[in-house]
Design an enzyme around this catalytic site. Sequence first.
Site: not given
Lengths: 286, 286
Positions: B148, B228, B262
């Site tokens: 991320s 996600d 995620h």
Amino acid sequence: MTQLTLTSNNRCFNGEQRYYSHQSAVTNSEMSFSIYLPDEAVAGKSCPAILYLSGLTCSPDNVTHKAHFQQKCSELGMIFIAPDTSPKGEDVANDDRYFVGQGASYYVDATEQPWAENFKMHSYIADEFYDLIRSQFPISSVGITGHSMGGHGAIMFGFKYPSKFISVSAIAPVCVASESDWGKAAFSEYFGQDSNQQQAWAQFDAVNVVEKAGKQYPLILVDQGAADDFYIDGYLRPEALQQACQKVEQPLTLRYHAGFDHSYYFIQTVIEDHIDHHYNAALSHG
Amino acid sequence: MTQLTLTSNNRCFNGEQRYYSHQSAVTNSEMSFSIYLPDEAVAGKSCPAILYLSGLTCSPDNVTHKAHFQQKCSELGMIFIAPDTSPKGEDVANDDRYFVGQGASYYVDATEQPWAENFKMHSYIADEFYDLIRSQFPISSVGITGHSMGGHGAIMFGFKYPSKFISVSAIAPVCVASESDWGKAAFSEYFGQDSNQQQAWAQFDAVNVVEKAGKQYPLILVDQGAADDFYIDGYLRPEALQQACQKVEQPLTLRYHAGFDHSYYFIQTVIEDHIDHHYNAALSHG
């Protein structure tokens, strides 16, 4: 029929890591658990399951986040289930000590107040929760394992209810709960302190349950970190379990691991061997 | 010489999971990191290392507890290092929003107050921390990865400093930080909001760094969960990274994984492929 509420679902390897909650009639409280379902089980095919009982202070999160069972269970097509360590919440009795009250049920049914209202984890695991998972998920057989206080629970349930479990293992189990400082504090709260009660405590000790039940399994597996402070300080006493197993000719593989402590870093190091142990029992079980 | 303080050490597989803290001259604060050392490295043998940059809100704990890199790194003899996501503590500036301030450095050097005092994570990672780990541990080469915000960091550092890193990968990276709602909020704090500054923001975007640097690696690996929510809502934009790589002929393996989100349940599912990616680069590096 108990209603399950799905509280989260994350894809993980070839399967789904789910959390559920449900209202328990036994503990008079909401209970939560995690369950890993390989894709075969999601599709409805019966799969062998492992019931994992956690140690002091834990929720289902610890093992689900830190033990790293998902990869191996995905590969083998096994279900992995982690119930909570006690009823929890503001309406449930508690204690400032981490080894008494919420997170520290010892998987017994308390008889003394204020604990008796909710702390019925023995009946919860052995009956209500066991029946719940078998009715709600496609489970072909159940092996039982656990860590520390949960290792005590795994051996206790495995040898008290051999018709419910096909295999038993434990990681750093508390083998003589009633004689540990932790267990003495907890049991004096849950069962009361008079001398009759104190004799009753021992009926829940893993070593006594094994001696009373006799040989029940072809082989049980126990792993212990040799640098585990709780082992060194006498809280765990795997040697007493070994003696009990020898006495009743219950085959036991007891492994000491140099340098390893009581943490989930140890658990993740040996968990795949435990999954294999239960998987092989399920294969033999047919 | 920077003094390292060992804050914990747990044996895990055939190696040691350690945490250290040290005083940083760059961030003017105490910084912590985790490092997994396989036994070969503990014994002093040079091993390849992976530097993992974490995402928003994370400390070194998240990846160390939940990504399950230890088993694979133990098998291959790789070192795995996770620095923190920002300076932290009561004396360090912060913000109520989880995507600004502590845990949300974006691995840039802030120029505006109150951030400029401590938020120098670009120089910290690229220089001070990089030099620290190379001087204190037996590291033969360094690959860089992240998740991320940390995926943004991995690509940015990898293509800004190709002489320092032999391989790059990322999991669900933020590919155009300056155009995400997260990055806009953070960069307007760290760099100020006037229009000249806003043009400068883009120099830190992974896509722009790749375009400017051109091809630097034989192949980079990026994994993205197709379920996600941050990807679906446009915070991550792997397609922009793909276009940048195509433009400069930087080979990229970009994989979309159906059903994955995620979380660290996704990370643990793909982490072994990333470790292999960096291990193979280290083998080629010789």
